[in-house]
Design an enzyme around this catalytic site. Structure first.
Site, PDB file in Angstrom:
ATOM      1  N   HIS A  89       0.830  -1.208   0.000  1.00 50.45           N
ATOM      2  CA  HIS A  89       0.000   0.000   0.000  1.00 50.45           C
ATOM      3  C   HIS A  89       0.863   1.257   0.000  1.00 50.45           C
ATOM      4  O   HIS A  89       0.468   2.276  -0.573  1.00 50.45           O
ATOM      5  CB  HIS A  89      -0.937   0.001   1.213  1.00 50.45           C
ATOM      6  N   ASP A 137      -5.385   5.847   2.606  1.00 51.68           N
ATOM      7  CA  ASP A 137      -5.712   4.538   2.051  1.00 51.68           C
ATOM      8  C   ASP A 137      -7.170   4.194   2.367  1.00 51.68           C
ATOM      9  O   ASP A 137      -7.640   4.402   3.487  1.00 51.68           O
ATOM     10  CB  ASP A 137      -4.785   3.473   2.651  1.00 51.68           C
TER      11      ASP A 137
END
Length: 346
Positions: free
Chosen positions: A23, A114
Site C-alpha cells: 500500500h 488509504d
C-alpha cells in the site's frame, strides 16, 4: 464535489498509506506524480515504518512519522494491529496538522488516505482538511466489495448462482474475490474490505488506481454516484511517463531497501519469460505446511523461480530448501516487481 481553486504550488497534500509495502508504494508513486505537478506533498508513515525506511525524504516529498506505540507489546493478530494503528493515527494526525500550521507557510489542505482506513476522513474533517480516499485496487474489484457491503452479493455465495451486476459481465463464483470464503461479517479481513465504503458518501474525493480506458463502463457507473478520479497506474514515472523527469522517481525510489541490484542481476542472467514469480504480499502469513507445499511444487516444476519471502517468514521454509534450490531459484525478501515485469523476465 469539493473544489480547490488555488495554484498547485500553494496546495499542501498529506498522504497517509496503510503501513504495508503493498500500500505504501502505490501511494508513494502517486505522491511523486503530484510532486511532479508542483503540489507540496508530505508522506505520513508510522514510527515503526520510519525506522526501517532507507531515506527520510524523496526528492521534494517530505516524510513525517507519527507514533504507533511500536515500543509497546505488539498484538500479533490483525485486529489488534488495526486498533493500535487507529488509536495512534487519531492522536498523531491532529498533532502533525497543528505543527504544520505553525511552521509551514502553506499548511495542509487535504489528506489522501488509504481506503482501508476510512476513519481518517472523520479526523480530516475534524481538523478542517478535505479527505480523499485512495483505492489501491481497480474499480471492478472495489465495485464487487461495494456490492458485497450493500448485500447485492450474498455471502456465503451459492456456487451455482451467476452474479449479474451493473456495468459488469455475468460472474461465476470463482470470478469473485476470496472474500466469499469469509462469510462471518465480523471477520477482520471482511470488515476491513467492506468498511472501505462505510462513509463513501461523505468523502470529498475518491481516487482509484486505474484508468478509464481500462475500465470505462464500471468507472462511469461509479462516477455517476461518487466524485471519483482514475489516477492510475500508480507506478514509477520511469515506466509511466518519461516526460516527467523531476528526479523523484526515475529509479523507482522505493521507501525501503530493495536488494534490487542483486535481484535484477540474477534475473538478467535468465532467459526471457523463463522465471516463475511467487509472492504472498506484505500481510498474508501462510502456515508452514502451505510454505512446504509451495517449496515442493517449485522444486518439482524444474522451472527457474523468484520467491519473495518476508524476513519474518523465512523460518517457515523447509530445512535446507535454500541450499537445495540454489541452482534453480532465488529467495529474496523483496523484489522490484515493475522492473522485473517491464524488462520481460518473469
Amino acid at each position: 464535489m469539493a473544489t480547490i481553486d488555488i495554484s498547485p504550488s500553494k496546495i499542501h497534500i498529506l498522504a497517509f498509506p496503510f503501513p504495508a509495502k503493498g500500500h505504501i508504494n502505490p501511494m508513494l508513486h502517486l505522491c511523486n506524480r503530484l510532486s511532479a505537478k508542483d503540489f507540496r506533498v508530505t508522506l505520513i508513515t508510522t514510527a515503526s515504518i520510519f525506522k526501517s525506511a532507507k531515506t527520510k525524504a524523496i526528492g521534494s516529498i517530505k516524510i513525517e512519522c507519527i507514533p504507533d506505540d511500536s515500543d509497546e507489546p505488539v498484538e500479533e493478530d490483525l485486529k489488534g494491529f488495526l486498533a493500535r494503528l487507529r488509536a495512534a493515527a487519531s492522536r498523531g494526525l491532529e498533532e502533525l496538522v497543528e505543527k504544520c500550521r505553525k511552521t509551514d507557510p502553506y499548511p495542509p489542505r487535504i489528506v489522501i488516505y488509504d481506503s482501508t482506513m476510512p476513519w481518517i476522513l472523520n479526523l480530516a474533517h475534524r481538523v478542517g482538511l478535505h479527505g480523499a480516499s485512495f483505492f489501491t485496487q481497480s474499480c471492478a474489484v472495489c465495485a464487487l466489495y461495494y456490492h458485497m457491503d450493500q448485500g447485492t452479493i450474498q455471502l456465503p455465495l451459492d456456487k451455482s448462482v451467476t452474479v449479474k451486476l451493473p456495468s459488469m459481465p455475468a460472474l461465476e463464483s470463482n470470478d469473485l474475490p476470496d472474500l466469499q470464503y469469509f462469510p462471518d461479517p465480523d471477520n477482520v479481513i471482511t470488515r476491513t474490505l467492506l468498511d472501505q465504503f462505510s462513509n463513501i458518501d461523505k468523502v470529498d474525493f475518491i481516487l482509484f488506481n486505474t484508468f478509464e480506458e481500462l475500465e470505462d463502463e464500471v468507472a462511469t457507473w461509479m462516477a455517476e454516484r461518487w466524485p471519483i478520479k482514475t489516477v492510475g497506474p500508480t507506478a514509477p514515472l520511469l515506466f509511466v511517463d518519461k516526460r516527467l523527469e523531476n528526479g523523484n522517481d526515475q529509479q523507482g525510489n522505493y521507501l525501503f531497501e530493495t536488494n534490487a541490484e542483486a535481484c535484477l542481476k540474477w534475473l538478467d542472467e535468465r532467459e526471457t519469460c523463463s522465471v516463475v514469480y511467487v509472492s504472498f504480499g506484505s500481510i498474508a502469513a501462510p502456515g508452514e505446511d502451505q510454505i512446504e507445499e509451495v517449496a515442493e511444487a517449485l522444486l518439482r516444476s524444474n522451472c527457474k523461480f523468484l520467491w519473495v519471502v518476508r524476513e519474518e517468514e523465512e523460518s517457515k521454509l523447509p530445512k535446507n530448501f535454500k541450499s537445495e534450490s540454489s541452482e534453480q531459484g532465488l529467495i529474496i525478501n523483496w523484489c522490484p516487481q515493475l522492473e522485473a515485469i517491464v524488462f520481460n523476465w518473469v
